[in-house]
Design an enzyme around this catalytic site. Structure first.
Site, PDB file in Angstrom:
ATOM      1  N   THR A  15      79.668  -1.213  36.520  1.00 17.75           N
ATOM      2  CA  THR A  15      80.323  -1.951  37.797  1.00 17.75           C
ATOM      3  C   THR A  15      79.220  -1.378  39.059  1.00 17.75           C
ATOM      4  O   THR A  15      78.924  -2.347  39.631  1.00 17.75           O
ATOM      5  CB  THR A  15      81.732  -1.374  38.198  1.00 17.75           C
ATOM      6  N   SER A  61      82.533  -1.551  27.967  1.00 18.38           N
ATOM      7  CA  SER A  61      83.405  -1.877  26.960  1.00 18.38           C
ATOM      8  C   SER A  61      82.588  -2.483  25.678  1.00 18.38           C
ATOM      9  O   SER A  61      83.007  -2.507  24.713  1.00 18.38           O
ATOM     10  CB  SER A  61      84.290  -3.195  27.462  1.00 18.38           C
TER      11      SER A  61
HETATM   12  N1  ASP Z   1      84.073  -2.667  33.123  1.00 15.44           N
HETATM   13  C1  ASP Z   1      83.196  -1.710  33.773  1.00 15.44           C
HETATM   14  C2  ASP Z   1      82.820  -0.818  32.625  1.00 15.44           C
HETATM   15  O1  ASP Z   1      83.195   0.127  32.242  1.00 15.44           O
HETATM   16  C3  ASP Z   1      84.196  -1.063  34.929  1.00 15.44           C
HETATM   17  C4  ASP Z   1      83.371   0.047  35.409  1.00 15.44           C
HETATM   18  O2  ASP Z   1      82.305   0.308  35.448  1.00 15.44           O
HETATM   19  O3  ASP Z   1      83.805   0.715  36.192  1.00 15.44           O
HETATM   20  O4  ASP Z   1      81.667  -1.094  32.392  1.00 15.44           O
END
Ligand code: ASP
Length: 342
Positions: A15, A61
């Site tokens: 993110t 992910s």
């Molecule tokens: N979906 C994002 C990831 O883990 C969430 C984040 O970065 O906080 O890459």
């Protein structure tokens, strides 16, 4: 004159560097240079910072063993050039990657600090700047020319944790991580206060050694009231399966039904490694404390003590990569290798 620390900042995705795709409304990874432009503060930091980005930054992910090894090699290849490393990573699987890195680096003599954010760096209310800037400062902390932190840490929302003790506990709060079984290594307020007693102490006369052999022939079996024999049998019969993280209740308790113990016993005799950890985010497995765990101990289930799920998966994959005998596996798994268990 005080030496400026040299820090390598590695961007894997997450993110922190994402922007909104206005067609779909979803967040996606974007260019690292744009991320850097959003943090002019980096230029005024006392440390010397070099940056490096994955060619294709990813949402965490999509992390896997190959990516873990890629991050480890990136650090290892320039280990002598830098005083510390900061890894920007998505928060979703940060605890897994950071735990894996902690096992990969034996006798780590420099800081490797993972961080990320809940809001992208371009967002007005972002938590990214504080997380990133303080992580760099932590990676650059030195005393008598030696790094203060010599382990894999995870910094988020004013706290530095031992990475292999952390768990993501909240998908929305800025305080997204917790470490219930180990105190923070440092806290950031008006002063950056380091909890020196909690730090890992490497042997400075010995070199840091990289291990990259992992086996991902593992699964997590989380038991729940009502789980049945067919489900357990099916899951543990997966061809090629080598190890299981068994998430049990409380202090390591599981059904004492014959069918459950018979399946486990048979699979262990056939060579499966089964590690008992608790579903609770704090506290420890103590096999034998209740009747419902006495048999688990007898049939050869290994105690994960107070290890987190993330660290248990990483440690299991790491030790399976070493092809150990059941006896040696049990002894090593039940020993703290990088401060991951008490
Ligand atoms: N979906 C994002 C990831 O883990 C969430 C984040 O970065 O906080 O890459």
């Amino acid at each position: 004159m005080k030496k400026r620390a040299k820090i390598l900042l590695i961007y894997t995705g997450g993110t922190i560097g994402m922007i909104k795709d206005y067609d779909t409304g979803a967040l996606k990874a974007f260019n690292f240079d744009e991320l850097l432009q959003n943090i002019p503060e980096l230029k005024i930091l006392e440390h010397e910072i070099d940056t490096l980005s994955f060619d294709d930054p990813i949402d965490s992910s999509n992390m896997n063993v190959e990516c873990w090894v890629k991050v480890a090699h990136t650090i290892n290849d320039s280990f002598e050039t830098y005083d510390g490393f900061v890894v920007l990573h998505g928060s979703d699987t940060m605890s897994y990657t950071a735990s894996a890195l902690s096992f990969m680096f034996e006798n780590l003599t420099k800081p490797v600090i993972f961080t990320g954010s809940q809001l992208p760096i371009g967002d007005l209310r972002t938590d990214a700047k504080e997380n990133l800037i303080t992580s760099i400062q932590i990676a650059g902390l030195q005393k008598n020319g030696k790094p203060v932190i010599s382990e894999v840490g995870l910094y988020f929302e004013y706290k530095l944790y031992r990475a292999n003790r952390t768990t993501k506990i909240n998908a929305e709060h800025f305080q997204a991580f917790a470490s219930l079984n180990y105190p923070p290594l440092a806290e950031s307020g008006v002063y950056l206060s380091v909890n020196h007693n909690a730090l890992w102490r490497p042997n400075r006369r010995q070199k840091t050694k990289l291990h990259t052999g992992f086996s991902n022939e593992v699964l997590i079996l989380k038991i729940f009231p009502g789980i049945n024999a067919a489900t357990v049998e099916y899951m543990l019969s997966k061809p090629g399966l080598k190890g299981v993280v068994l998430e049990t209740y409380g202090s390591g308790n599981a059904p004492s039904d014959d069918w459950f113990l018979d399946i486990l016993k048979r699979k262990i005799l056939e060579g499966l490694f089964v590690v008992n950890i608790t579903q609770c985010i704090g506290g420890s497995v103590v096999m034998g404390q209740y009747e419902t765990s006495v048999q688990l101990k007898k049939i050869g289930v290994v105690s994960g003590k107070d290890i987190s799920t993330e660290a248990a998966v990483a440690k299991l994959m790491y030790l399976l990569g070493k092809e150990l005998s059941p006896k040696v596996f049990k002894t090593i798994f039940e020993t703290s290798l990088r401060g991951e268990m008490s």
